[in-house]
Design an enzyme around this catalytic site. Structure first.
Site, PDB file in Angstrom:
ATOM      1  N   ASN A 243      -0.528   8.063   6.420  1.00  0.00           N
ATOM      2  CA  ASN A 243       1.057   8.153   5.701  1.00  0.00           C
ATOM      3  C   ASN A 243       1.478   6.806   5.276  1.00  0.00           C
ATOM      4  O   ASN A 243       0.329   5.724   4.249  1.00  0.00           O
ATOM      5  CB  ASN A 243       1.178   8.197   6.971  1.00  0.00           C
ATOM      6  CG  ASN A 243       1.786   9.653   7.215  1.00  0.00           C
ATOM      7  OD1 ASN A 243       2.819  10.359   7.160  1.00  0.00           O
ATOM      8  ND2 ASN A 243       1.703  10.079   9.646  1.00  0.00           N
ATOM      9  N   CYS A 244       2.969   6.687   4.691  1.00  0.00           N
ATOM     10  CA  CYS A 244       2.418   5.721   3.726  1.00  0.00           C
ATOM     11  C   CYS A 244       3.196   4.285   3.813  1.00  0.00           C
ATOM     12  O   CYS A 244       3.824   3.918   4.836  1.00  0.00           O
ATOM     13  CB  CYS A 244       4.506   6.450   3.455  1.00  0.00           C
ATOM     14  SG  CYS A 244       4.931   5.533   2.062  1.00  0.00           S
ATOM     15  N   VAL A 245       3.213   3.225   3.414  1.00  0.00           N
ATOM     16  CA  VAL A 245       3.915   2.186   3.090  1.00  0.00           C
ATOM     17  C   VAL A 245       3.112   2.053   1.576  1.00  0.00           C
ATOM     18  O   VAL A 245       2.798   2.175   0.532  1.00  0.00           O
ATOM     19  CB  VAL A 245       2.802   1.145   3.599  1.00  0.00           C
ATOM     20  CG1 VAL A 245       0.446   1.338   3.416  1.00  0.00           C
ATOM     21  CG2 VAL A 245       2.398  -0.385   3.814  1.00  0.00           C
TER      22      VAL A 245
END
Lengths: 430, 138
Positions: A243-245
């Site tokens: 997932n996103c950072v």
């Protein structure tokens, strides 16, 4: 090792009774997807499935990951091994790809860490996912106080399961095109093209912690030593984003599947150089890990007798140190390097672009300045939560105006400065 | 002696050996620089996470205090990090609303969790868990 990508070209998307593909249109049975992802008790009741098409006045935020639907129709293993399928190795046989289609996951997780995708307007130019027919999962945890690791995993698996389901549902369709990739063994590769330089790819994966992680065959990459992987395994989903950072430069699962560095190196293999190997490595927090992994990756490159490597970074700040260590150690072993990164050079572009540097890093390609400011006009429809613009990385209190427009740094746009080069804007040699 | 230097109060409470810096992320770096000058080795990189460094309100660094021993690699890393943080305006914890501050503090703690565990510095694992990790009011 031989892999065929059987591509169905998705030009349109609609909700309907039966999930399937006909005449370029992917029909999606929303109830089946909801049933599939609701199996996970970690996800709440108010989850939804929506669709977004290129050119629509639609904004999707906050986006966590983007995944291309794929499904193996023959050969060992299954897509996204170690995640939603067995741990058997992949990269051989036939894999169905829904080209032009993407699954997006959205919902609140850690508020400032996620991204924006506009399907039209100026923001759309900066993200490749404005040109895909998007199936959007709007997710929430079953318990608002749920451990964020559990919820992150639930979001990740929901996206992967949906992507696999969509492609699996089209498995009987005849492909619009078939791409065939064949890779030699290392022994064979060593004897090929004796006049050409032996070149490898050091594939840096972000691995610092929650939302800064990446998985290889389901293994948290922060726990590996650098290792060899075939480009064909990457095409079957061996590498998955945790997932996103910082949306602009966390590599989505979609961009791993379609890694343009791998694609271009395969195209130039046997012409400009001998593309021998891909070395995956991590970007950990401790200095001891950084030293260990960079030394080990450079050692693998030297053991393979490589003349040069392309190195792609993932992320910014702390990973700059890993990039520079990889570069310097390879160069010190006589292996030439070309680096691919992005820049955080301030809104005026005048600040130092990277947090670290070295004289050996003299062949460096940029994917853009993530701090450049962009104004995103209001959209007719928002899938997700527009108010997150005020806290998202690249935004600030007041980023979301009363009229629904948003002013943010490019950092907030998913994939805007992809350090794999998977971007819509760039310079091309004609 | 291993020691965590942090301006993240929740993380400070959860570490066995910790020094709380009541200030900004830059103040943490300056504190660590002082320790390096007087004899400390930096064990975790002074830049962390994937935000522009001066947009990180919280910073946490593990050092090995060795009085009298100046480690040149640590010196180089901390001086370089201080330069990066000084290159633009710093977002301090007090500049943020409580929810956003808690999110930043949470991610700072998450990025340190693995390293704290590895160096045996976690005093109470529960304090690192999400619901209980709260920032002290500033």
């Amino acid at each position: 090792m031989k892999l065929e990508l059987h591509r169905l070209k998705v030009n349109g998307l609609k909700l309907g009774e039966k999930t399937g593909f006909e005449n370029g249109i992917l029909t999606v049975n929303k109830a089946e997807i909801l049933a599939l992802i609701s199996e996970d008790p970690l996800l709440g009741k108010n989850i939804d499935v929506d669709i977004a098409m290129p050119g629509e006045s639609t904004r999707i935020m906050p986006v966590k990951d983007v995944i291309e639907p794929r499904w193996k129709i023959s050969g060992k293993g299954q897509v996204f091994p170690g995640m939603i399928s067995d741990v058997e190795t992949v990269g051989e046989g036939q894999t169905l790809v829904l080209s032009g289609c993407a699954v997006l996951t959205t919902g609140k997780l850690v508020r400032f860490q996620e991204g924006i995708i506009d399907m039209s307007g100026p923001g759309a130019d900066y993200t490749p996912y404005s040109k895909t027919c998007n199936v959007v999962l709007v997710l929430e945890p079953s318990d608002p106080n749920m451990d964020k690791h559990d919820y992150e995993k639930a979001c990740r698996l929901a996206g992967l399961k949906t992507a696999a389901y969509l492609a699996k549902s089209c498995a009987g369709c005849a492909a619009d095109s078939v791409e065939v990739y064949e890779r030699p063994t290392i022994r064979e590769a060593m004897n090929e093209f004796p006049g050409l330089p032996k070149v490898g790819y050091i594939y840096m994966l972000q691995t610092q912690g929650l939302l800064h992680d990446t998985y290889l065959y389901g293994v948290d990459v922060k726990r590996i030593l650098p290792t060899l992987v075939s480009p064909l395994e990457v095409m079957d989903g061996a590498i998955v984003s945790g997932n996103c950072v910082s949306a602009c430069d966390k590599n989505s699962t979609y961009s791993h599947l379609n890694n343009p560095v791998i694609a271009d190196m395969l195209k130039r293999h046997g012409k400009d150089f001998n593309f021998v190997a891909v070395i995956v490595t991590n970007e950990n927090v401790t200095l001891a890990d950084k030293r260990r992994s960079s030394s080990y990756a450079a050692k693998l490159a030297a053991m393979l007798g490589l003349d040069g490597v392309v190195i792609t970074e993932e992320g910014f700040g702390n990973p700059d140190a890993d990039l520079i260590m990889n570069c310097r150690k390879c160069e010190q072993l006589g292996i030439k390097t070309a680096l691919l990164t992005d820049e955080y050079a301030g809104q005026d572009g005048a600040s130092q672009s990277l947090a670290d540097s070295c004289p050996e890093g003299n062949a460096c390609v940029t994917a853009g300045n993530a701090n450049e400011v962009i104004h995103l006009p209001a959209m007719s429809k928002v899938i997700g939560y527009a108010e997150e613009a005020n806290v998202i990385a690249g935004g600030w209190q007041g980023s979301l105006a009363e009229d629904g427009s948003i002013t943010v740094e490019l950092q907030a746009i998913t994939g805007a400065t992809s350090e794999l080069g998977y971007t819509k804007l760039g310079a091309y040699t004609l | 002696m291993l020691r965590l230097i942090t301006n993240n109060a929740g993380l400070h409470d959860s570490a066995k050996s910790s020094e709380y810096v009541d200030g900004s992320s830059l103040d943490v770096l300056i504190c660590v620089r002082g320790l390096v000058h007087s004899g400390s080795i930096i064990l975790t990189h002074p830049l962390c996470g994937n935000l522009r460094p001066n947009h990180q309100p919280f910073r946490s660094i593990i050092v090995d205090v060795k009085p009298g021993y100046v480690d040149l690699d640590s010196l180089s890393a901390i001086e370089s990090a201080v330069n990066v943080y000084q290159s633009a305006e710093i977002i301090a914890p007090k500049d943020l609303d409580a929810l956003t501050r808690a999110d930043y503090a949470y991610i700072d703690a998450e990025l340190m969790r693995e390293s704290l565990g590895r160096y045996g510095l976690i005093r109470d694992e529960r304090l690192c868990d999400a619901p209980s990790l709260r920032v002290k009011e500033v």
